[in-house]
Design an enzyme around this catalytic site. Structure first.
Site, mmCIF file in Angstrom:
data_model
loop_
_atom_site.group_PDB
_atom_site.id
_atom_site.type_symbol
_atom_site.label_atom_id
_atom_site.label_comp_id
_atom_site.label_asym_id
_atom_site.label_seq_id
_atom_site.Cartn_x
_atom_site.Cartn_y
_atom_site.Cartn_z
ATOM 1 N N TYR A 1 -46.824 16.395 -7.066
ATOM 2 C CA TYR A 1 -46.608 16.588 -5.632
ATOM 3 C C TYR A 1 -47.826 17.014 -4.835
ATOM 4 O O TYR A 1 -47.728 17.220 -3.628
ATOM 5 C CB TYR A 1 -45.468 17.592 -5.393
ATOM 6 C CG TYR A 1 -45.632 18.911 -6.126
ATOM 7 C CD1 TYR A 1 -44.904 19.162 -7.278
ATOM 8 C CD2 TYR A 1 -46.512 19.883 -5.677
ATOM 9 C CE1 TYR A 1 -45.053 20.352 -7.969
ATOM 10 C CE2 TYR A 1 -46.664 21.077 -6.354
ATOM 11 C CZ TYR A 1 -45.929 21.303 -7.503
ATOM 12 O OH TYR A 1 -46.076 22.481 -8.189
ATOM 13 N N LYS B 1 -37.697 21.820 -4.995
ATOM 14 C CA LYS B 1 -38.526 22.784 -5.714
ATOM 15 C C LYS B 1 -38.032 22.805 -7.160
ATOM 16 O O LYS B 1 -37.024 23.425 -7.480
ATOM 17 C CB LYS B 1 -38.396 24.167 -5.081
ATOM 18 C CG LYS B 1 -39.303 25.191 -5.712
ATOM 19 C CD LYS B 1 -39.304 26.469 -4.904
ATOM 20 C CE LYS B 1 -40.153 27.539 -5.528
ATOM 21 N NZ LYS B 1 -39.922 27.802 -6.930
ATOM 22 N N GLU C 1 -39.344 18.693 -0.005
ATOM 23 C CA GLU C 1 -39.284 18.210 -1.396
ATOM 24 C C GLU C 1 -38.464 19.174 -2.244
ATOM 25 O O GLU C 1 -38.455 20.367 -1.956
ATOM 26 C CB GLU C 1 -40.695 18.201 -2.019
ATOM 27 C CG GLU C 1 -41.694 17.350 -1.321
ATOM 28 C CD GLU C 1 -43.123 17.718 -1.740
ATOM 29 O OE1 GLU C 1 -43.317 18.284 -2.833
ATOM 30 O OE2 GLU C 1 -44.017 17.461 -0.940
ATOM 31 N N CYS D 1 -2.309 31.548 -31.964
ATOM 32 C CA CYS D 1 -1.124 32.347 -32.236
ATOM 33 C C CYS D 1 0.017 31.328 -32.184
ATOM 34 O O CYS D 1 0.234 30.692 -31.154
ATOM 35 C CB CYS D 1 -0.925 33.409 -31.151
ATOM 36 S SG CYS D 1 0.741 34.108 -31.197
ATOM 37 N N LYS E 1 -35.085 28.960 -0.817
ATOM 38 C CA LYS E 1 -34.434 29.183 -2.113
ATOM 39 C C LYS E 1 -32.921 28.988 -2.011
ATOM 40 O O LYS E 1 -32.285 29.454 -1.077
ATOM 41 C CB LYS E 1 -34.718 30.612 -2.606
ATOM 42 C CG LYS E 1 -36.174 30.875 -2.919
ATOM 43 C CD LYS E 1 -36.658 30.127 -4.138
ATOM 44 C CE LYS E 1 -36.191 30.755 -5.422
ATOM 45 N NZ LYS E 1 -37.089 31.710 -6.015
ATOM 46 N N CYS F 1 5.743 34.446 -28.245
ATOM 47 C CA CYS F 1 4.652 35.348 -27.843
ATOM 48 C C CYS F 1 4.671 35.493 -26.318
ATOM 49 O O CYS F 1 4.567 34.505 -25.592
ATOM 50 C CB CYS F 1 3.315 34.787 -28.316
ATOM 51 S SG CYS F 1 1.900 35.702 -27.693
ATOM 52 N N CYS G 1 -2.667 38.196 -33.324
ATOM 53 C CA CYS G 1 -2.614 37.917 -31.888
ATOM 54 C C CYS G 1 -2.613 39.236 -31.111
ATOM 55 O O CYS G 1 -1.784 40.108 -31.389
ATOM 56 C CB CYS G 1 -1.356 37.118 -31.563
ATOM 57 S SG CYS G 1 -1.054 36.990 -29.785
ATOM 58 N N ASP H 1 -37.516 23.501 -10.950
ATOM 59 C CA ASP H 1 -37.626 24.718 -11.744
ATOM 60 C C ASP H 1 -38.229 24.376 -13.100
ATOM 61 O O ASP H 1 -37.529 24.195 -14.086
ATOM 62 C CB ASP H 1 -36.227 25.329 -11.904
ATOM 63 C CG ASP H 1 -36.319 26.801 -12.228
ATOM 64 O OD1 ASP H 1 -37.442 27.338 -12.235
ATOM 65 O OD2 ASP H 1 -35.261 27.407 -12.473
ATOM 66 N N CYS I 1 1.101 39.690 -29.430
ATOM 67 C CA CYS I 1 2.353 39.867 -30.167
ATOM 68 C C CYS I 1 2.155 40.378 -31.594
ATOM 69 O O CYS I 1 3.124 40.669 -32.288
ATOM 70 C CB CYS I 1 3.149 38.562 -30.190
ATOM 71 S SG CYS I 1 2.378 37.287 -31.208
HETATM 72 S S1 IVH Z 1 -46.014 23.321 -3.564
HETATM 73 C C1 IVH Z 1 -49.542 24.962 -1.804
HETATM 74 N N1 IVH Z 1 -44.033 21.751 -4.247
HETATM 75 O O1 IVH Z 1 -42.791 26.375 -7.141
HETATM 76 C C2 IVH Z 1 -48.666 24.346 -2.800
HETATM 77 N N2 IVH Z 1 -44.361 23.729 -5.512
HETATM 78 O O2 IVH Z 1 -42.680 29.254 -6.254
HETATM 79 C C3 IVH Z 1 -47.753 25.310 -3.411
HETATM 80 N N3 IVH Z 1 -42.785 24.013 -7.353
HETATM 81 O O3 IVH Z 1 -45.855 27.527 -8.360
HETATM 82 C C4 IVH Z 1 -46.774 24.679 -4.315
HETATM 83 N N4 IVH Z 1 -41.675 22.137 -7.026
HETATM 84 O O4 IVH Z 1 -44.754 25.610 -9.620
HETATM 85 C C5 IVH Z 1 -44.686 22.892 -4.515
HETATM 86 N N5 IVH Z 1 -42.342 20.235 -4.749
HETATM 87 C C6 IVH Z 1 -43.006 21.370 -5.012
HETATM 88 C C7 IVH Z 1 -42.636 22.213 -6.082
HETATM 89 C C8 IVH Z 1 -43.333 23.397 -6.296
HETATM 90 C C9 IVH Z 1 -41.790 23.213 -7.780
HETATM 91 C C10 IVH Z 1 -43.152 25.297 -7.969
HETATM 92 C C11 IVH Z 1 -44.620 25.464 -8.232
HETATM 93 C C12 IVH Z 1 -44.999 26.760 -7.575
HETATM 94 C C13 IVH Z 1 -43.678 27.421 -7.403
HETATM 95 C C14 IVH Z 1 -43.751 28.381 -6.222
#
Ligand code: IVH
Length: 713
Positions: free
Chosen positions: A269, A128, A126, A470, A358, A475, A452, A130, A455
């Site tokens: 999630y 992650k 999935e 300018c 990451k 120039c 400028c 931010d 020049c």
């Molecule tokens: S699972 C055991 N799934 O990432 C479950 N986390 O660095 C642990 N996050 O604190 C989390 N998308 O805030 C999970 N699809 C996703 C996520 C996710 C974002 C964040 C979450 C967690 C942080 C960990």
């Protein structure tokens, strides 16, 4: 709208007000879900407003009926001083990181050794997101409480703020509600809607745990973030640094009315806790289950049998993460078997059963050492940040753009500041803004130069523009960029005359203006470093050949401020040669569609300058004097109006800006990422992942010639 007649019909005589009230609530929940979760509303905003008004009217008559799950109860009253603490029903865990595939493989090996079931467990992948982790509590399907993650054991009660997020259902499962009696015409549309809804397979209320706690990530999409910042900037207010900080700040507002004004959304999630019901035992099933209850769930998640397949999928997103539409700092790889994941336990706060893969960071902070000012081709002065070198996404960044002087003032960027810098995809690194919290007091405000830097001539400002210029045609800083533009692909297209050679020619004093190119001698070139017989001949041949380029290319090549490829074509249609164009008055130029007072003035100004007139005379002597052909290859009627284009790869004659201008001049729109709404993908050489996406979505594909045909058609 026909489909919805049976929803919006006023309550009829055989229905009691209370029954109508309950039905309205259910239908409004459903429409909020269609709009905010599925992105697929079935009624218009006006119809939604009408239902809401009807609900409010009943509530005004019967205040004692109002329940916390009523759609009118999104914005409550402000919290007085601080948020209450909430103990989570189970620890809200974090994730260990993997930086690259080998880290992920090492994680797999570790857990495989601990439990051989890992080999057959499968993986769910999935994005992650931010954003901010939140925990949502539902009692008998009604949203009761929501909290931040806090330290994982205890979070803060931000229920009132979370209620304002329309993607969070106030009542689950979200269903469409009982159908009202229908006449024959309505029943067909009702049937179609029911068919569509059946594909959602809602979980029936009887399967719902009496107490359910889920976890998700609250965030702001990139598009909403840009709009929010644009609105704030227009209102003269301070803008935000990035979507994550904005989302975090918005959720921790004591006044939910402020939170409600921010475009927050959520993806859910995880099932954290369920009492009186059995949630699915696999992550994949859990995602489907959450979706069926009416929670917004990512549609990018996939299940794989092997880690290698999962890794390939994750890596396939690395270069196209912008297509997600929100900031993701990586992907999460989770064991699908949740029982096994649980048995594996955790290390500190990190569960062993999942890992965060990451992606390289795209935003970092560093020190702003100095602000330099560069002079561009058209004489625009551009501020440039000199940074303490910093790695962003595998590249060492030493400089970043600061856009213009207004930007520095608006963001209050000072020399010596710690600044947030972003480098993403093809975008040039830029300074997002200062981290004001860590100022020491030693930072110096920046004053734009009055002359400028190349020049020494006084800089000028044009009405209605943010840039400073300018305007000295001689120039030296402008000359290299001028020649570079003159020979570029969208202009005179002189092959083999790259930036290095341009610099050599200018440095050796062989080129003092672009016309000098046509007077170059072979001996002069041979005296330059890196030139042999063949290379010199080829270059001279390419320069000679360019003299035959059509008038619109020469006009483009002159680099008149505001005149791009399309406008040059318009001018070449209106005037037979540069002599005629140079005599045109501002008023006359404005007669041409698409030319406003600013650009007309800029054109007239260019031709009025003695240095430029001398340049034209020199070009004529050199035989670079095209006369317009009757039929120009570019037209400018609004033939692409209503169409949205995405461009990928290198096109045969257009530059990136050129094709954008061309499409826009014909009434079309250009966007960055392919979606269902894209009308055409314009395909060049070495396309990116946009091609794959377009093919997957069935978006029609055009080459440059096809685009020109469509525009002319
Ligand atoms: S699972 C055991 N799934 O990432 C479950 N986390 O660095 C642990 N996050 O604190 C989390 N998308 O805030 C999970 N699809 C996703 C996520 C996710 C974002 C964040 C979450 C967690 C942080 C960990």
């Amino acid at each position: 709208m026909n489909e919805v007649c049976f929803f919006v019909r006023g309550y009829n005589s055989f229905m009691t007000t209370l029954a109508r009230y309950n039905q309205l609530k259910q239908e409004l929940h459903y429409h909020l879900y269609r709009y905010h979760v599925l992105d697929s509303p079935v009624i218009s905003d006006a119809e939604y407003d009408r239902l809401m008004e009807e609900l409010k009217a009943i509530e005004a008559e019967h205040p004692d009926w109002v329940t916390p799950d009523s759609p009118t109860q999104r914005v409550g009253i402000a919290v007085s001083e601080k948020f209450e603490k909430v103990r989570h029903p189970r620890p809200i865990l974090s994730l260990a990181n993997a930086f690259g595939a080998d880290d992920a493989r090492a994680w797999y090996e570790r857990i495989r050794k601990l439990d051989p079931r890992v080999e057959t467990a499968g993986f769910v992948v999935e994005p992650k997101i931010d954003g901010l982790s939140v925990v949502l509590h539902y009692q008998d399907g009604v949203f009761r409480q929501g909290a931040t993650r806090g330290d994982g054991e205890i979070g803060e009660d931000i229920t009132a703020n979370l209620r304002t997020i329309r993607a969070i259902p106030l009542k689950i499962p979200v269903t469409r509600g009982p159908e009202m009696p229908a006449n024959s015409q309505e029943s067909e549309s009702a049937r179609q809607l029911a068919l569509f809804d059946a594909s959602l397979s809602p979980v029936s209320a009887s399967d719902l745990p009496a107490y359910l706690v889920v976890r998700g990530e609250v965030f702001i999409t990139n598009h909403d973030f840009e709009n929010l910042n644009r609105r704030l900037a227009e209102a003269g207010e301070k803008t935000y640094l990035n979507p994550r900080n904005t989302a975090a700040g918005s959720l921790r507002q004591l006044d939910p009315a402020i939170t409600a004004s921010r475009p927050l959304t959520i993806l859910v999630y995880q099932v954290v806790y369920a009492e009186g019901g059995t949630p699915p035992a696999s992550q994949w099933a859990a995602l489907q289950w959450l979706r069926a209850l009416g929670f917004p769930v990512t549609d990018v998640a996939r299940r794989f049998d092997s880690l290698e397949e999962a890794l390939a999928y994750v890596q396939s997103w690395e270069d196209r993460r912008d297509e997600l539409g929100y900031e993701a700092d990586g992907f999460v790889i989770k064991l699908d078997d949740l029982r096994l994941a649980e048995d594996l336990g955790f290390v500190g706060k990190d569960p062993r059963g999942a890992i965060a893969y990451k992606f390289p960071a795209r935003e970092v902070t560093t020190q702003l050492l100095e602000i330099e000012v560069e002079v561009g081709r058209t004489g625009v002065l551009t501020p440039r940040a000199v940074l303490e070198p910093v790695e962003i996404g595998g590249v060492i960044v030493r400089n970043a753009t600061l856009h213009n002087f207004d930007y520095i003032a608006e963001k209050d960027i000072r020399i010596g500041d710690r600044v947030l810098v972003k480098r993403a995809g093809e975008v040039i690194p830029y300074v997002i803004g200062p981290v004001v919290e860590v100022r020491t007091g030693a930072e110096r405000p920046f004053t734009p130069p009055a002359v400028c830097p190349a020049c020494g001539q006084a800089v000028e400002h044009f009405e209605g523009e943010v840039a400073w210029y300018c305007v000295n045609a001689a120039c030296p800083a402008q000359l290299v960029r001028n020649v570079e533009h003159f020979v570029s692909r969208g202009a005179m297209d002189i092959n083999g005359l790259g930036i290095r050679i341009v610099e050599q020619l200018v440095e050796a004093g062989l080129v003092r203006d672009v016309a000098d190119l046509y007077f170059l001698q072979k001996e002069q070139l041979l005296a330059l470093e890196g030139f042999a017989e063949k290379k010199a001949e080829n270059l001279l041949q390419a320069i000679r050949a360019s003299a035959a380029q059509p008038l619109h290319r020469l006009i483009t090549a002159l680099g008149i401020r505001g005149v791009g490829e399309v406008m040059a074509a318009d001018l070449s249609r209106a005037y037979p040669d540069l002599e005629a164009l140079s005599r045109a008055s501002v008023a006359e130029l404005q007669q041409i569609a698409g030319i406003g007072p600013n650009i007309a003035a800029s054109i007239a100004d260019w031709f009025s300058r003695p240095a430029n007139r001398a340049l034209l005379a020199k070009l004529k002597t050199a035989g670079v004097w095209p006369v317009a052909s009757k039929q120009s290859s570019v037209t400018s009627h609004q033939s692409l109006s209503g169409l949205t284009f995405v461009v990928t790869g290198t096109l045969p004659t257009f530059t990136r800006e050129g094709v954008k201008e061309f499409i826009e001049q014909h009434g079309g729109k250009v966007t960055d990422s392919v979606s269902k709404k894209t009308s055409y993908l314009v395909l060049g050489e070495n396309p990116g992942s946009k091609l794959e996406k377009a093919q997957a979505l069935g978006v029609p594909i055009l080459d440059e010639q096809g685009l020109r045909k469509l525009a002319e058609g």
